[in-house]
Motif scaffolding. Sequence first.
Motif, PDB file in Angstrom:
ATOM      1  N   LEU A 191      -3.358  -2.879  -4.357  1.00  0.00           N
ATOM      2  CA  LEU A 191      -2.046  -3.208  -3.587  1.00  0.00           C
ATOM      3  C   LEU A 191      -1.002  -1.773  -3.986  1.00  0.00           C
ATOM      4  O   LEU A 191      -0.294  -1.725  -2.651  1.00  0.00           O
ATOM      5  N   ARG A 192      -1.070  -1.378  -4.890  1.00  0.00           N
ATOM      6  CA  ARG A 192      -0.283  -0.172  -4.900  1.00  0.00           C
ATOM      7  C   ARG A 192      -0.896   0.880  -3.931  1.00  0.00           C
ATOM      8  O   ARG A 192       0.099   1.657  -3.312  1.00  0.00           O
ATOM      9  N   HIS A 193      -2.099   0.940  -3.655  1.00  0.00           N
ATOM     10  CA  HIS A 193      -2.610   1.796  -2.505  1.00  0.00           C
ATOM     11  C   HIS A 193      -1.871   1.430  -1.387  1.00  0.00           C
ATOM     12  O   HIS A 193      -1.592   2.257  -0.352  1.00  0.00           O
ATOM     13  N   LEU A 194      -1.998   0.129  -0.950  1.00  0.00           N
ATOM     14  CA  LEU A 194      -1.263  -0.454   0.323  1.00  0.00           C
ATOM     15  C   LEU A 194       0.159  -0.066   0.488  1.00  0.00           C
ATOM     16  O   LEU A 194       0.643   0.501   1.520  1.00  0.00           O
ATOM     17  N   ALA A 195       0.808  -0.200  -0.589  1.00  0.00           N
ATOM     18  CA  ALA A 195       2.255   0.172  -0.501  1.00  0.00           C
ATOM     19  C   ALA A 195       2.563   1.539  -0.424  1.00  0.00           C
ATOM     20  O   ALA A 195       3.435   1.878   0.421  1.00  0.00           O
ATOM     21  N   ASP A 196       1.864   2.199  -0.889  1.00  0.00           N
ATOM     22  CA  ASP A 196       2.023   3.625  -0.961  1.00  0.00           C
ATOM     23  C   ASP A 196       1.616   4.319   0.737  1.00  0.00           C
ATOM     24  O   ASP A 196       2.235   5.091   1.140  1.00  0.00           O
ATOM     25  N   ILE A 197       0.307   4.030   1.086  1.00  0.00           N
ATOM     26  CA  ILE A 197       0.048   4.389   2.426  1.00  0.00           C
ATOM     27  C   ILE A 197       0.700   3.882   3.414  1.00  0.00           C
ATOM     28  O   ILE A 197       0.652   4.512   4.614  1.00  0.00           O
ATOM     29  N   GLY A 198       1.224   2.739   3.313  1.00  0.00           N
ATOM     30  CA  GLY A 198       1.933   2.109   4.348  1.00  0.00           C
ATOM     31  C   GLY A 198       3.334   2.743   4.416  1.00  0.00           C
ATOM     32  O   GLY A 198       4.129   2.481   5.301  1.00  0.00           O
ATOM     33  N   THR A 199       3.695   3.831   3.889  1.00  0.00           N
ATOM     34  CA  THR A 199       4.867   4.726   4.206  1.00  0.00           C
ATOM     35  C   THR A 199       4.665   5.552   5.062  1.00  0.00           C
ATOM     36  O   THR A 199       5.587   6.376   5.752  1.00  0.00           O
ATOM     37  N   ARG A 200       3.403   5.876   5.573  1.00  0.00           N
ATOM     38  CA  ARG A 200       3.106   7.018   6.389  1.00  0.00           C
ATOM     39  C   ARG A 200       3.461   6.429   7.925  1.00  0.00           C
ATOM     40  O   ARG A 200       3.413   5.223   8.332  1.00  0.00           O
ATOM     41  N   PRO A 201       3.950   7.134   8.743  1.00  0.00           N
ATOM     42  CA  PRO A 201       4.549   6.789  10.058  1.00  0.00           C
ATOM     43  C   PRO A 201       3.626   6.064  10.956  1.00  0.00           C
ATOM     44  O   PRO A 201       3.844   5.492  11.800  1.00  0.00           O
ATOM     45  N   ASN A 202       2.332   6.530  10.819  1.00  0.00           N
ATOM     46  CA  ASN A 202       1.487   5.751  11.738  1.00  0.00           C
ATOM     47  C   ASN A 202       0.623   4.896  11.280  1.00  0.00           C
ATOM     48  O   ASN A 202      -0.409   4.157  11.684  1.00  0.00           O
ATOM     49  N   ILE A 203       0.996   4.243   9.878  1.00  0.00           N
ATOM     50  CA  ILE A 203       0.473   3.112   9.225  1.00  0.00           C
ATOM     51  C   ILE A 203       1.342   2.128   9.089  1.00  0.00           C
ATOM     52  O   ILE A 203       2.557   2.002   8.520  1.00  0.00           O
ATOM     53  N   ASP A 204       1.263   0.752   9.682  1.00  0.00           N
ATOM     54  CA  ASP A 204       2.256  -0.371   9.443  1.00  0.00           C
ATOM     55  C   ASP A 204       1.775  -1.316   8.879  1.00  0.00           C
ATOM     56  O   ASP A 204       0.386  -2.019   9.515  1.00  0.00           O
ATOM     57  N   ILE A 205       1.870  -1.827   7.744  1.00  0.00           N
ATOM     58  CA  ILE A 205       1.302  -2.905   6.906  1.00  0.00           C
ATOM     59  C   ILE A 205       2.127  -4.125   6.740  1.00  0.00           C
ATOM     60  O   ILE A 205       3.272  -3.668   6.194  1.00  0.00           O
ATOM     61  N   ARG A 206       2.065  -5.217   7.133  1.00  0.00           N
ATOM     62  CA  ARG A 206       2.828  -6.387   6.966  1.00  0.00           C
ATOM     63  C   ARG A 206       2.190  -7.596   6.342  1.00  0.00           C
ATOM     64  O   ARG A 206       0.942  -7.711   6.793  1.00  0.00           O
ATOM     65  N   VAL A 207       2.817  -8.383   5.764  1.00  0.00           N
ATOM     66  CA  VAL A 207       2.091  -9.420   4.976  1.00  0.00           C
ATOM     67  C   VAL A 207       2.793 -10.614   5.943  1.00  0.00           C
ATOM     68  O   VAL A 207       3.788 -10.824   5.982  1.00  0.00           O
ATOM     69  N   LEU A 208       1.793 -11.517   6.050  1.00  0.00           N
ATOM     70  CA  LEU A 208       2.163 -12.692   6.772  1.00  0.00           C
ATOM     71  C   LEU A 208       2.261 -13.713   5.535  1.00  0.00           C
ATOM     72  O   LEU A 208       1.246 -13.951   4.714  1.00  0.00           O
ATOM     73  N   PRO A 209       3.488 -14.152   5.109  1.00  0.00           N
ATOM     74  CA  PRO A 209       3.555 -15.033   4.060  1.00  0.00           C
ATOM     75  C   PRO A 209       3.084 -16.606   4.144  1.00  0.00           C
ATOM     76  O   PRO A 209       3.190 -17.059   5.305  1.00  0.00           O
ATOM     77  N   GLN A 281       7.532  -4.037  -0.721  1.00  0.00           N
ATOM     78  CA  GLN A 281       8.145  -4.583  -1.842  1.00  0.00           C
ATOM     79  C   GLN A 281       7.230  -5.626  -2.483  1.00  0.00           C
ATOM     80  O   GLN A 281       7.223  -5.678  -3.769  1.00  0.00           O
ATOM     81  N   LEU A 282       6.676  -6.424  -1.829  1.00  0.00           N
ATOM     82  CA  LEU A 282       5.997  -7.670  -2.284  1.00  0.00           C
ATOM     83  C   LEU A 282       4.775  -7.079  -2.706  1.00  0.00           C
ATOM     84  O   LEU A 282       4.401  -7.579  -3.825  1.00  0.00           O
ATOM     85  N   LEU A 283       4.132  -6.174  -2.051  1.00  0.00           N
ATOM     86  CA  LEU A 283       2.879  -5.557  -2.607  1.00  0.00           C
ATOM     87  C   LEU A 283       3.185  -5.114  -4.090  1.00  0.00           C
ATOM     88  O   LEU A 283       2.206  -5.014  -4.907  1.00  0.00           O
ATOM     89  N   ARG A 284       3.977  -4.104  -4.220  1.00  0.00           N
ATOM     90  CA  ARG A 284       4.330  -3.634  -5.397  1.00  0.00           C
ATOM     91  C   ARG A 284       4.788  -4.691  -6.573  1.00  0.00           C
ATOM     92  O   ARG A 284       4.364  -4.621  -7.698  1.00  0.00           O
ATOM     93  N   GLU A 285       5.461  -5.725  -6.301  1.00  0.00           N
ATOM     94  CA  GLU A 285       5.745  -6.728  -7.142  1.00  0.00           C
ATOM     95  C   GLU A 285       4.334  -7.446  -7.572  1.00  0.00           C
ATOM     96  O   GLU A 285       4.177  -7.582  -8.927  1.00  0.00           O
ATOM     97  N   LYS A 286       3.670  -7.724  -6.619  1.00  0.00           N
ATOM     98  CA  LYS A 286       2.233  -8.317  -7.052  1.00  0.00           C
ATOM     99  C   LYS A 286       1.452  -7.160  -7.843  1.00  0.00           C
ATOM    100  O   LYS A 286       0.838  -7.863  -8.800  1.00  0.00           O
TER     101      LYS A 286
END
Length: 292
Positions: A191-209, A281-286
Amino acid sequence: MADIGSTLPRRQVGRYLRELRQGAGLTIAELARRIERGATTVQRLETGTAERIRLWDIDAICRVCGADDTTSNALKGLAQQGNTKSWWHQYGDLIPLDFDVYMGLEAGARKLTSFQELVHGMLQIPDYARTLTRIVHPSEPDSEIARRVELRWRRQIMLTKKNDPLPIDVILDESVLHRVIGNRRIMEAQLRHLADIGTRPNIDIRVLPFGAGVPLGDLTGPFTILDFVNPVSAGPVEPPVVYAEGFIGDMYFEEPDVVQQFREAHANLRRVALTAQDSRQLLREKAREFAR
């Protein structure tokens, strides 16, 4: 002889044959001479424009280029797929179980758009990938599991390379953040990896709550839309493909109307998903919860 139309299997055959030839250090003319065929024939095979594919040609190219038996058998299996715009790849059918058709397809994509109920393969850390791979292949030796994980990990270079990195737009169902793969340590790191790599401009990661309910009124299951560039400058445009992974096999859709339906489904899911920032933020919290 296999007679196949302008389908995904034919384009995949061409992509792999081109990679085999280039890996062997041969020009089209040199390869054509060695298999006693015309250069035009080899070029049409590689660009997926050949109206008819002779299995003998595939076998000869694989032999000259030093392909292993798995690759050779897989390409001949691909060539024998029917002329259909919705292609069903059943595991263990004509194509060997250990040949990853999707990975070859992904390597030629210029953009990935996806909805997932597990972490997308391009975004998995090695421990997460190793756990899933071992579950799927319980009898494989550790060396084979390591090979599969290494191949998957290398795919991430496409996302992080300096020049022209692959754009990827991924929506993750919130269940991904709760379903424990391996153990809590692995989940924290993933989950930390997802939060970190998601800051790259070509990578958009979103969570469907979970709070979004069922936005489409039905469940789609995981899917990925792959968009392509031309294999060669003068070659035909490769149409987009939808890949839907299943338990006993995979589906590949090419019909424009079906592809558009999946695009609209992704757009509708994206509208009710968390923003990229809120998702991180949710990825880092989890992740912190798993670290406790």
